[in-house]
Write a protein that holds these residues in place. Sequence first.
Motif, mmCIF file in Angstrom:
data_model
loop_
_atom_site.group_PDB
_atom_site.id
_atom_site.type_symbol
_atom_site.label_atom_id
_atom_site.label_comp_id
_atom_site.label_asym_id
_atom_site.label_seq_id
_atom_site.Cartn_x
_atom_site.Cartn_y
_atom_site.Cartn_z
ATOM 1 N N ARG A 78 4.729 0.426 -1.945
ATOM 2 C CA ARG A 78 3.563 -0.428 -1.734
ATOM 3 C C ARG A 78 2.558 0.248 -0.802
ATOM 4 N N LEU A 80 0.820 3.123 -2.628
ATOM 5 C CA LEU A 80 -0.144 2.657 -3.631
ATOM 6 C C LEU A 80 -1.382 2.051 -2.982
ATOM 7 N N VAL A 81 -1.215 1.305 -1.906
ATOM 8 C CA VAL A 81 -2.381 0.758 -1.205
ATOM 9 C C VAL A 81 -3.252 1.904 -0.684
ATOM 10 N N VAL A 139 -5.089 3.387 -3.722
ATOM 11 C CA VAL A 139 -6.144 2.504 -4.240
ATOM 12 C C VAL A 139 -7.343 2.485 -3.293
ATOM 13 N N LEU A 177 -3.905 0.250 -11.926
ATOM 14 C CA LEU A 177 -4.529 0.253 -10.603
ATOM 15 C C LEU A 177 -5.982 0.740 -10.638
ATOM 16 N N ALA A 189 -7.339 -4.242 -2.242
ATOM 17 C CA ALA A 189 -6.390 -3.200 -2.648
ATOM 18 C C ALA A 189 -4.956 -3.709 -2.530
ATOM 19 N N GLU A 190 -4.651 -4.409 -1.464
ATOM 20 C CA GLU A 190 -3.306 -4.947 -1.284
ATOM 21 C C GLU A 190 -2.965 -5.986 -2.348
ATOM 22 N N VAL A 245 -2.382 -4.123 -5.703
ATOM 23 C CA VAL A 245 -1.092 -3.441 -5.713
ATOM 24 C C VAL A 245 0.041 -4.457 -5.861
ATOM 25 N N ASP A 246 -0.024 -5.553 -5.140
ATOM 26 C CA ASP A 246 1.029 -6.572 -5.244
ATOM 27 C C ASP A 246 1.133 -7.122 -6.665
ATOM 28 N N LEU A 298 2.759 -4.433 -8.855
ATOM 29 C CA LEU A 298 4.194 -4.281 -8.568
ATOM 30 C C LEU A 298 5.011 -5.448 -9.120
#
Length: 189
Positions: free
Chosen positions: A79, A82-83, A86, A156, A176-177, A180-181, A184
Motif C-alpha cells: 500500500r 503504491l501510494v 500514484v 491506478l 491517491a490513498e 490505492v485502497d 487493493l
Amino acid sequence: MTPATDPRIRRTRAAVLGTALGLLVERGVAGTTVEAVAERSGVAKTTIYRHWDGQAALVLDAFASVRRPPEDPDTGTLRGDLVALVTGLADAVSRGPAAALWFALVDAAERDPRLADLHHREAEARHAIIRRVVERGVGRAELPRGTDPAEVLDLLAGPIFYRRTTSGAPVDRRYAERLVDRVLRAYPA
C-alpha cells in the motif's frame, strides 16, 4: 579546455535548451523548430546546428534535460509503495515543466519514430518499477500469486490521466490513498 567545460558553450547550450523547453510547453514539438529557438534565444542557427543535427536531436536533448529518473519506493508495504507511485505519477503529469512536456512527447511520439522510442523507454522504466512493487507485494502475500502488474498499473494510472486530461479534479495524497485502497480491494490476498 574541452567544449564540455567551456563556460561559453555551457551557457549557450543552457540558453538553447531553456528556450526549447519553453517552446515545447507553448507550441509543442511541431512549433519547436531550430529557427524558432534561434529567434527566441538569440543564438545563431549555425551555432545550434553545431551542437544538434536538427530539430529532433534538439527536442530529445530538451526532454532529457528535465527527465527525472523514476523512483522505486520500498516503504515496507504494498500500500505504501503504491501510494508513493500514484502521488509521484500525479505530480509528474500535473506539476512543473515536465508535466506539459510529457503530453507534448506523447503527441509527438505518434509522428516521429525517435520520439516514439524515447516515449517507449520512459514508459518502460516506469513499468519496470510497478512490476517490482507488485512482485514484492506477491512475495509478502499482500497480493495473490499471478497478479498482473500491467493490470494494476492500468487500474491506478487510468484515473490519474483521466483527472489530468478530462475532469481537472486534483490528485492529492488523500485521493491517491483512496484509489490505492480501492484497487487493493480488487485483489484479496
